[in-house]
Design an enzyme around this catalytic site. Structure first.
Site, PDB file in Angstrom:
ATOM      1  N   GLY A  46      16.289 -12.472 -12.384  1.00  0.00           N
ATOM      2  CA  GLY A  46      15.757 -11.772 -13.346  1.00  0.00           C
ATOM      3  C   GLY A  46      15.534 -12.207 -14.722  1.00  0.00           C
ATOM      4  O   GLY A  46      16.363 -12.854 -15.236  1.00  0.00           O
ATOM      5  N   ASN A  99      11.420 -11.388 -10.619  1.00  0.00           N
ATOM      6  CA  ASN A  99      12.346 -10.228 -10.788  1.00  0.00           C
ATOM      7  C   ASN A  99      12.178 -10.113 -12.346  1.00  0.00           C
ATOM      8  O   ASN A  99      12.480 -10.940 -13.147  1.00  0.00           O
ATOM      9  CB  ASN A  99      13.699 -10.677 -10.399  1.00  0.00           C
ATOM     10  CG  ASN A  99      14.503  -9.362 -10.404  1.00  0.00           C
ATOM     11  OD1 ASN A  99      15.027  -8.977 -11.476  1.00  0.00           O
ATOM     12  ND2 ASN A  99      14.596  -8.836  -9.325  1.00  0.00           N
ATOM     13  N   CYS A 130      19.291  -2.811 -12.990  1.00  0.00           N
ATOM     14  CA  CYS A 130      20.495  -3.588 -13.058  1.00  0.00           C
ATOM     15  C   CYS A 130      21.648  -2.775 -13.849  1.00  0.00           C
ATOM     16  O   CYS A 130      21.494  -2.223 -15.036  1.00  0.00           O
ATOM     17  CB  CYS A 130      20.129  -4.762 -14.127  1.00  0.00           C
ATOM     18  SG  CYS A 130      21.661  -5.628 -14.333  1.00  0.00           S
ATOM     19  N   ILE A 190      16.143  -2.229  -3.261  1.00  0.00           N
ATOM     20  CA  ILE A 190      17.335  -1.328  -3.683  1.00  0.00           C
ATOM     21  C   ILE A 190      18.254  -2.545  -4.592  1.00  0.00           C
ATOM     22  O   ILE A 190      18.440  -3.460  -3.911  1.00  0.00           O
ATOM     23  CB  ILE A 190      18.013  -0.938  -2.821  1.00  0.00           C
ATOM     24  CG1 ILE A 190      17.178  -0.041  -1.723  1.00  0.00           C
ATOM     25  CG2 ILE A 190      19.054   0.221  -2.974  1.00  0.00           C
ATOM     26  CD1 ILE A 190      17.528   0.007  -0.428  1.00  0.00           C
ATOM     27  N   GLY A 216      27.285  -7.656  -0.883  1.00  0.00           N
ATOM     28  CA  GLY A 216      27.890  -7.975   0.092  1.00  0.00           C
ATOM     29  C   GLY A 216      28.045  -7.080   1.240  1.00  0.00           C
ATOM     30  O   GLY A 216      27.636  -6.007   1.201  1.00  0.00           O
ATOM     31  N   GLY A 242      21.237  -5.766   1.106  1.00  0.00           N
ATOM     32  CA  GLY A 242      22.447  -5.195   0.719  1.00  0.00           C
ATOM     33  C   GLY A 242      23.206  -5.531   2.010  1.00  0.00           C
ATOM     34  O   GLY A 242      23.311  -5.168   3.009  1.00  0.00           O
ATOM     35  N   GLY A 243      24.062  -6.777   1.781  1.00  0.00           N
ATOM     36  CA  GLY A 243      25.204  -7.234   2.907  1.00  0.00           C
ATOM     37  C   GLY A 243      24.597  -7.737   4.087  1.00  0.00           C
ATOM     38  O   GLY A 243      25.477  -7.908   4.913  1.00  0.00           O
TER      39      GLY A 243
HETATM   40  C1  LIG Z   1      25.646 -12.710  -8.947  1.00  0.00           C
HETATM   41  C2  LIG Z   1      24.371 -11.775  -8.773  1.00  0.00           C
HETATM   42  C3  LIG Z   1      23.302 -11.792  -9.643  1.00  0.00           C
HETATM   43  C4  LIG Z   1      22.313 -10.732  -9.374  1.00  0.00           C
HETATM   44  N1  LIG Z   1      21.515 -10.870 -10.296  1.00  0.00           N
HETATM   45  C5  LIG Z   1      20.365 -10.079 -10.122  1.00  0.00           C
HETATM   46  C6  LIG Z   1      19.198 -10.033 -10.983  1.00  0.00           C
HETATM   47  O1  LIG Z   1      19.235 -10.730 -11.885  1.00  0.00           O
HETATM   48  N2  LIG Z   1      18.099  -9.081 -10.828  1.00  0.00           N
HETATM   49  C7  LIG Z   1      18.209  -8.264  -9.780  1.00  0.00           C
HETATM   50  O2  LIG Z   1      17.111  -7.400  -9.509  1.00  0.00           O
HETATM   51  N3  LIG Z   1      19.285  -8.165  -8.783  1.00  0.00           N
HETATM   52  C8  LIG Z   1      20.462  -9.051  -9.028  1.00  0.00           C
HETATM   53  N4  LIG Z   1      21.415  -8.900  -8.210  1.00  0.00           N
HETATM   54  C9  LIG Z   1      21.339  -8.185  -6.796  1.00  0.00           C
HETATM   55  C10 LIG Z   1      20.751  -8.958  -5.660  1.00  0.00           C
HETATM   56  O3  LIG Z   1      19.654  -9.160  -5.929  1.00  0.00           O
HETATM   57  C11 LIG Z   1      21.043  -8.025  -4.552  1.00  0.00           C
HETATM   58  O4  LIG Z   1      20.292  -6.751  -4.711  1.00  0.00           O
HETATM   59  C12 LIG Z   1      22.583  -7.378  -4.217  1.00  0.00           C
HETATM   60  O5  LIG Z   1      23.531  -8.692  -4.323  1.00  0.00           O
HETATM   61  C13 LIG Z   1      22.457  -7.192  -2.669  1.00  0.00           C
HETATM   62  O6  LIG Z   1      22.240  -7.782  -1.657  1.00  0.00           O
HETATM   63  P1  LIG Z   1      23.566  -8.712  -1.127  1.00  0.00           P
HETATM   64  O7  LIG Z   1      24.468  -7.922  -0.476  1.00  0.00           O
HETATM   65  O8  LIG Z   1      22.574  -9.113   0.101  1.00  0.00           O
HETATM   66  O9  LIG Z   1      24.217  -9.654  -2.025  1.00  0.00           O
HETATM   67  C14 LIG Z   1      22.553  -9.951  -8.251  1.00  0.00           C
HETATM   68  C15 LIG Z   1      23.596 -10.004  -7.592  1.00  0.00           C
HETATM   69  C16 LIG Z   1      24.664 -10.985  -7.601  1.00  0.00           C
HETATM   70  C17 LIG Z   1      25.673 -11.070  -6.577  1.00  0.00           C
END
Ligand SMILES: Cc1cc2nc3c(=O)[nH]c(=O)nc-3n(C[C@H](O)[C@H](O)[C@H](O)COP(=O)(O)O)c2cc1C
Ligand SMILES: Cc1cc2nc3c(=O)[nH]c(=O)nc-3n(C[C@H](O)[C@H](O)[C@H](O)COP(=O)(O)OP(=O)(O)OC[C@H]3O[C@@H](n4cnc5c(N)ncnc54)[C@H](O)[C@@H]3O)c2cc1C
Lengths: 302, 266
Positions: A46, A99, A130, A190, A216, A242-243
């Site tokens: 981001g 992003n 966010c 999402i 996760g 998501g996860g």
């Molecule tokens: C450490 C961390 C930092 C994140 N930073 C951003 C971000 O800067 N911008 C954004 O849109 N989503 C951010 N996310 C969300 C992720 O892009 C993603 O939507 C979220 O982790 C769900 O997917 P996952 O379950 O595969 O991790 C972040 C997630 C994590 C864990």
């Protein structure tokens, strides 16, 4: 041979696997493990107009089958990103998705216009969701009018595909999805679910920011349900996120109506997770006698 | 360059109190490992418990035999599960990670200060320093005599060992910071101080070193998810030489930093 190629709202990708924003930096860290060209897309950290330090205190809390983060959009600012990261990224044949974050609606448009001028970005993901910043962030995504307003301003700045990353922490996500679709969005994704962890010994929140975004495997059923609902509410493509840790998770998202997916937290557990998933998808399609990944999208039998 | 490797445990034995030592068949012969570097350890191969990988510094490594040694204290669920594993079990390792300690040829007299589990990364450091003929003093701090770690390992390597206990049950009565002040006062300076331990200890040692005009290096700990610099979970504040406050990642830019640049508690 099966076809993994997808077209996501005008963004062409060699496979539907992208890495999620904020979990993959600008690609540098994970490039030590494998050739980033193997990915369909990379959604970059981001990025805002000015650099941001992010939140203080603990930013990470482990939870059952997941984690909370309250990084708070630490980033070096768009000018630094364009100068230092994007030129290096061009060596990789992978869709580069920026992003975008901002305090004010106008900030989003400004960041997009700067990225656009660099001609080193292929698409945008607008983060109006966010959960970790007091100003901006989720506030823009909390209602249909403000969300559509951000999208309208961004639309004026670019002809490239724009994905709007919606907040699931709302009463009716479909209403907001329809509003941004009408405002010109090319796709949807999402964000995380707002959560919290407490250390009973100190009786304090684990996170310095008190609350954080849950990611996760713990959130997969929730995000999957949202993708299913969105697929019935809009006609633009949806990025399932998501996860996701396995190929089966991806197939579930595609059946529910996603046209591509993002993997975030899974990278932390196993840096090779996205590649393992790509291999697993090919294996699954071959076993099922399918020749094109696109044929699976929305194929849920209800 | 870090690798992701499925490894086998060669040995996993109790040290003393709730401290354990694990030897893993990591291909150390092909990797450039430096003391102070760490690995991310995954005990759960196909499950989500515990969910995140655990950062553990490399106590020592054997290039010839192709293995690394981790030493750890059981403090929660992840380290307890580690302690229950046995030889032959699989662990997933990402590493070696981080920068490690920086060594200087011109240094002659070096002081190591370790508190609690912080003593472990100093073992591999002491091995290299003593093999290069440096004069090494190891200051080991602990709450009480039962928790004094690795005294004989340092002695065997030829280090001069000094011990402090908070309750005075062994060695110097007081904190390791008090012991360092005592040593500097009685024996004069040193060319460099390396420290690892609880944050208040490292903050105190860094301050004493700065006052005595001795360069110091501290090895920090922080909660981290990826271990490779991507998630920005382990950001800390650093004061640059120009006095500017910037952020660095403990996992990728550290875990070792100059004592004078860390904004402790920031
Ligand atoms: C450490 C961390 C930092 C994140 N930073 C951003 C971000 O800067 N911008 C954004 O849109 N989503 C951010 N996310 C969300 C992720 O892009 C993603 O939507 C979220 O982790 C769900 O997917 P996952 O379950 O595969 O991790 C972040 C997630 C994590 C864990
Ligand atoms: C670079 C580095 C090197 C380390 N080297 C060693 C070592 O050689 N020996 C040793 O005994 N310990 C070491 N630690 C600390 C070790 O990582 C933690 O004790 C361990 O993660 C605790 O896990 P747990 O599940 O038992 O505890 P829990 O408290 O149940 O863990 C919950 C969460 O907090 C995190 N966490 C808890 N304490 C720490 C901590 N002190 N540092 C970082 N994360 C923490 C865990 O990783 C996990 O994500 C090191 C930490 C870092 C950052």
């Amino acid at each position: 041979m099966v076809n993994l190629k997808v077209n996501f709202g005008g963004l062409s990708m060699k496979n539907p696997i992208t890495t999620a924003s904020g979990t993959f930096g600008y690609g540098e860290e994970y490039s030590q493990f494998y050739d980033l060209s193997r990915l369909g897309g990379m959604i970059l950290k981001g990025t805002s107009v000015e650099p941001r330090l992010g939140n203080k205190g603990y930013r990470i809390a482990e939870t059952p089958a997941g984690m909370l983060n309250s990084v708070g959009l630490q980033n070096p600012g768009v000018h630094y990103a364009v100068e230092h990261y994007l030129p290096w990224l061009q060596q990789f044949d992978v869709a580069k998705i920026a992003n975008i974050v901002g305090y004010e609606a106008e900030d989003y448009a400004q960041v997009v216009s700067i990225f656009d001028a660099s001609k080193m970005i292929d698409a945008y993901e607008i983060n109006i969701s966010c959960p970790n910043v007091k100003q901006g962030g989720m506030a823009h995504g909390a209602n249909a009018k403000t969300a559509a307003h951000v999208m309208e301003l961004v639309r004026k700045e670019t002809k490239l595909p724009v994905i709007v990353k919606l907040s699931p922490n709302v009463t009716d996500i479909c209403e907001i999805a329809k509003a941004v679709e009408a405002a010109g969005a090319d796709g949807l994704s999402i964000n995380t679910f707002l959560g919290m962890a407490i250390d009973v010994k100190s009786r304090r929140p684990v996170l310095g920011n008190i609350t954080g975004g849950l990611s996760g495997p713990a959130i997969k059923p929730l995000s999957l349900r949202i993708v299913y609902q969105l697929a019935h509410a809009v006609s633009i493509p949806i990025m399932g996120v998501g996860g996701i840790t396995t190929a089966t998770d991806v197939i579930e998202y595609l059946l529910a109506g996603a046209s591509a997916v993002s993997m975030g937290t899974a990278n932390f557990i196993n840096p090779f997770a996205p590649l393992d998933v790509i291999d697993g998808i090919v294996e699954w399609l071959e076993k099922e006698g399918e020749t094109d990944i696109n044929a699976i999208v929305g194929g849920l039998k209800c | 360059m870090a690798i992701v490797e499925k490894c086998h445990i060669l040995e996993n034995v109790p040290l003393q109190a709730n401290f354990f030592r694990m030897v893993i068949d990591f291909p150390a012969e092909e990797q450039e490992i430096r003391p102070g570097q760490f690995v991310m350890v995954r005990t759960a191969a196909d499950t989500v418990d515990p969910f995140l990988n655990r950062p553990m510094s490399i106590t020592n490594f054997n290039r010839r035999q192709g293995n690394i040694t981790l030493s750890y204290q059981v403090v929660g669920r992840g380290t307890r599960l580690m302690s229950e594993m046995t030889a032959g079990d699989k662990v997933e390792i990402i590493g070696p990670l981080g920068n490690g300690f920086t060594l200087y040829d011109e240094d002659e007299k070096i002081i190591l200060v370790g508190g609690g589990a912080g003593i472990f990364p100093l073992i591999g450091l002491a091995a290299i320093l003593t093999s290069r003929g440096k004069k090494v003093q190891a200051l080991i701090g602990a709450r009480n005599r039962e928790l004094v770690l690795c005294e004989h390992e340092f002695t065997k390597m030829g280090c001069e060992v000094k011990i402090s206990t908070d309750d005075g049950s062994m060695g110097f009565h007081g904190f390791a910071t008090n012991l360092l002040e005592d040593v500097l006062q009685k024996e004069g300076g040193a060319d460099r101080i390396y420290c690892c331990g609880p944050e208040p200890l490292m903050a105190g040692i860094a301050k004493i070193a700065e006052k005595a005009a001795i360069p110091s290096q501290v090895s920090l700990e922080h909660r981290m998810a990826c271990g490779v610099g991507a998630c920005l979970g382990c950001a800390i504040r650093i004061k640059t030489a120009e006095g500017e406050i910037i952020q660095k990642r403990v996992c990728h830019d550290g875990p070792v930093f100059a004592g004078s640049e860390v904004v402790f508690g920031g």
